[in-house]
Enzyme design. Structure first.
Site, PDB file in Angstrom:
ATOM      1  N   ARG A   1       0.952  -1.022  -0.033  1.00 49.16           N
ATOM      2  CA  ARG A   1      -0.019  -0.051   0.255  1.00 49.16           C
ATOM      3  C   ARG A   1       0.853   1.192   0.038  1.00 49.16           C
ATOM      4  O   ARG A   1       1.962   1.324   0.367  1.00 49.16           O
ATOM      5  CB  ARG A   1      -0.949  -0.041   1.157  1.00 49.16           C
ATOM      6  CG  ARG A   1      -1.967  -1.358   1.364  1.00 49.16           C
ATOM      7  CD  ARG A   1      -2.575  -1.137   2.590  1.00 49.16           C
ATOM      8  NE  ARG A   1      -3.670  -2.156   2.854  1.00 49.16           N
ATOM      9  CZ  ARG A   1      -3.350  -3.184   3.546  1.00 49.16           C
ATOM     10  NH1 ARG A   1      -2.261  -3.336   4.169  1.00 49.16           N
ATOM     11  NH2 ARG A   1      -4.109  -4.241   3.622  1.00 49.16           N
TER      12      ARG A   1
ATOM     13  N   LYS B   1      -2.198  -1.574   7.819  1.00 52.83           N
ATOM     14  CA  LYS B   1      -3.302  -1.131   8.720  1.00 52.83           C
ATOM     15  C   LYS B   1      -3.591  -1.335   9.957  1.00 52.83           C
ATOM     16  O   LYS B   1      -3.170  -2.486  10.425  1.00 52.83           O
ATOM     17  CB  LYS B   1      -4.633  -1.429   7.786  1.00 52.83           C
ATOM     18  CG  LYS B   1      -4.914  -0.842   6.514  1.00 52.83           C
ATOM     19  CD  LYS B   1      -6.323  -1.303   5.724  1.00 52.83           C
ATOM     20  CE  LYS B   1      -6.588  -0.528   4.483  1.00 52.83           C
ATOM     21  NZ  LYS B   1      -7.776  -0.767   3.938  1.00 52.83           N
TER      22      LYS B   1
ATOM     23  N   HIS C   1      -1.840   2.429  -6.100  1.00 50.27           N
ATOM     24  CA  HIS C   1      -2.679   1.126  -5.589  1.00 50.27           C
ATOM     25  C   HIS C   1      -2.718   0.073  -6.880  1.00 50.27           C
ATOM     26  O   HIS C   1      -2.699  -1.183  -6.631  1.00 50.27           O
ATOM     27  CB  HIS C   1      -4.084   1.499  -5.133  1.00 50.27           C
ATOM     28  CG  HIS C   1      -4.228   0.579  -4.021  1.00 50.27           C
ATOM     29  ND1 HIS C   1      -3.947   0.620  -2.668  1.00 50.27           N
ATOM     30  CD2 HIS C   1      -5.330  -0.526  -4.077  1.00 50.27           C
ATOM     31  CE1 HIS C   1      -4.315  -0.322  -1.849  1.00 50.27           C
ATOM     32  NE2 HIS C   1      -5.074  -0.965  -2.538  1.00 50.27           N
TER      33      HIS C   1
ATOM     34  N   ARG D   1      -0.173  -2.885  -6.711  1.00 48.43           N
ATOM     35  CA  ARG D   1      -0.639  -3.602  -5.716  1.00 48.43           C
ATOM     36  C   ARG D   1      -1.572  -4.423  -6.531  1.00 48.43           C
ATOM     37  O   ARG D   1      -1.410  -5.893  -6.225  1.00 48.43           O
ATOM     38  CB  ARG D   1      -1.164  -2.986  -4.405  1.00 48.43           C
ATOM     39  CG  ARG D   1      -1.630  -3.847  -3.591  1.00 48.43           C
ATOM     40  CD  ARG D   1      -2.048  -3.073  -2.226  1.00 48.43           C
ATOM     41  NE  ARG D   1      -2.815  -3.769  -1.062  1.00 48.43           N
ATOM     42  CZ  ARG D   1      -2.405  -4.481  -0.242  1.00 48.43           C
ATOM     43  NH1 ARG D   1      -1.070  -4.739  -0.064  1.00 48.43           N
ATOM     44  NH2 ARG D   1      -3.237  -5.084   0.603  1.00 48.43           N
TER      45      ARG D   1
ATOM     46  N   HIS E   1      -3.915  -8.990   3.955  1.00 46.36           N
ATOM     47  CA  HIS E   1      -5.565  -8.858   3.824  1.00 46.36           C
ATOM     48  C   HIS E   1      -5.898 -10.018   5.189  1.00 46.36           C
ATOM     49  O   HIS E   1      -5.600 -11.100   5.238  1.00 46.36           O
ATOM     50  CB  HIS E   1      -6.171  -9.580   2.853  1.00 46.36           C
ATOM     51  CG  HIS E   1      -6.202  -8.651   1.468  1.00 46.36           C
ATOM     52  ND1 HIS E   1      -6.178  -9.022   0.454  1.00 46.36           N
ATOM     53  CD2 HIS E   1      -5.952  -7.339   1.445  1.00 46.36           C
ATOM     54  CE1 HIS E   1      -6.265  -8.043  -0.552  1.00 46.36           C
ATOM     55  NE2 HIS E   1      -5.750  -7.072  -0.069  1.00 46.36           N
TER      56      HIS E   1
ATOM     57  N   TYR F   1      -9.277 -10.585  -6.747  1.00 45.78           N
ATOM     58  CA  TYR F   1      -8.206 -10.947  -7.884  1.00 45.78           C
ATOM     59  C   TYR F   1      -8.510 -12.281  -8.456  1.00 45.78           C
ATOM     60  O   TYR F   1      -7.606 -12.495  -9.350  1.00 45.78           O
ATOM     61  CB  TYR F   1      -6.931 -10.979  -7.257  1.00 45.78           C
ATOM     62  CG  TYR F   1      -6.498  -9.684  -6.468  1.00 45.78           C
ATOM     63  CD1 TYR F   1      -6.228  -8.612  -7.156  1.00 45.78           C
ATOM     64  CD2 TYR F   1      -6.408  -9.667  -5.023  1.00 45.78           C
ATOM     65  CE1 TYR F   1      -5.892  -7.246  -6.679  1.00 45.78           C
ATOM     66  CE2 TYR F   1      -6.160  -8.211  -4.490  1.00 45.78           C
ATOM     67  CZ  TYR F   1      -5.908  -7.299  -5.294  1.00 45.78           C
ATOM     68  OH  TYR F   1      -5.637  -6.036  -4.593  1.00 45.78           O
TER      69      TYR F   1
END
Length: 298
Positions: free
Chosen positions: A148, A172, A244, A247, A270, A279
């Site tokens: 990110r 995150k 992004h 990514r 994730h 994806y």
């Protein structure tokens, strides 16, 4: 309990107990403040313990006139979380948004670049420019590690474990993870670090930050966006890309070349596999080749 105190306690709960990122917490807080501003504007005097579904429907109706469907869904989701928290703390017995439905959203597939487009974009970097080598290392790191933009700008020298083949990334909610790094990407980071960064004079608070601007300070998210947009223009790439995008391309190319979805989930950081499943939007020629390679009837 007063609204101001409830909002403050809720944001504290999101940070300490849920471990959410500051940007996410700020969005939750702003959504609740929109509600209190609406109540004030329309002279509706009601406590958070007594506010009803009808009053919240009025707020959502008025506010949604200015929001797209995705923002509406986020607003409703944030308010539901706030009232769930009030139930958890025994300030309310029910959630007044329980029967209010969010707009149905189509699943937006991320934009990706082909390997040819990525090479084309990197070739557009002017290496004679003082920041050229840095920008090349930035793009190679975004694509080579699937970071990110906030993870890239916060990457530290002390988190580069090249001997082991990993870098430590703070994602995150300040969650740390180890991301494998290939020797190709590592080469460009070392080139920047040993030949360009060494001549900079980092500000004391940024001495351990890898990517710096000319003044020795940490690069901002906006600066990374600007670098990517300018390179796309120079490379004549018509797609609307952002940091992004690299990514997304990282994950898509791994999947297309046979990588396990769970492994990609770990590398991307994730929490849920369902986030990574986006994806799975592979082109049909690749899906057909997988069928022909692995199915016993092929």
């Amino acid at each position: 309990m007063k609204w101001e105190q409830a909002i403050q306690d809720f944001t504290y709960y999101l940070k300490i107990e849920r471990g959410l990122a500051d940007n996410t917490i700020q969005n939750y807080r702003l959504d609740i403040l929109k509600l209190t501003n609406y109540l004030s504007e329309f002279d509706i005097s009601v406590s958070l313990e007594a506010i009803t579904e009808e009053e919240l429907q009025g707020f959502i109706y008025e506010t949604s006139k200015l929001l797209n469907e995705r923002s509406q869904a986020r607003l409703i989701s944030g308010l539901k979380s706030f009232f769930d928290y009030l139930i958890f703390e025994d300030y309310r017995k029910n959630n007044p948004l329980e029967l209010i439905e969010s707009p149905r959203l189509g699943r937006k597939l991320p934009d990706t670049l082909s390997t040819k487009e990525i090479d084309q974009l990197i070739s557009a970097i002017d290496l004679s420019h003082p920041q050229g080598q840095r920008n090349k290392a930035i793009i190679e790191t975004l694509y080579g590690c699937g970071l990110r933009v906030s993870e890239l700008t916060g990457l530290k020298l002390s988190h580069l474990h090249f001997d082991e083949g990993f870098i430590k990334v703070v994602g995150k909610g300040n969650k740390e993870r180890l991301v494998p790094i290939n020797s190709y990407t590592q080469k460009f980071i070392e080139l920047y670090k040993d030949e360009i960064r060494i001549h900079l004079d980092p500000k004391p608070e940024f001495k351990d930050i890898l990517f710096l601007n000319r003044r020795g300070a940490r690069l901002t998210r906006a600066m990374i966006f600007t670098i990517v947009k300018q390179l796309a223009k120079q490379a004549h790439i018509q797609k609307n890309i952002s940091p992004h995008t690299f990514r997304h391309s990282f994950a898509t190319h791994l999947l297309e070349n046979g990588a396990n979805l769970r492994v990609i989930q770990q590398m991307l950081g994730h929490e849920s596999i369902t986030t990574t499943e986006i994806y799975m939007h592979l082109d049909k020629t690749h899906l057909r080749s997988v069928l022909e390679q692995f199915h016993p009837r092929a």
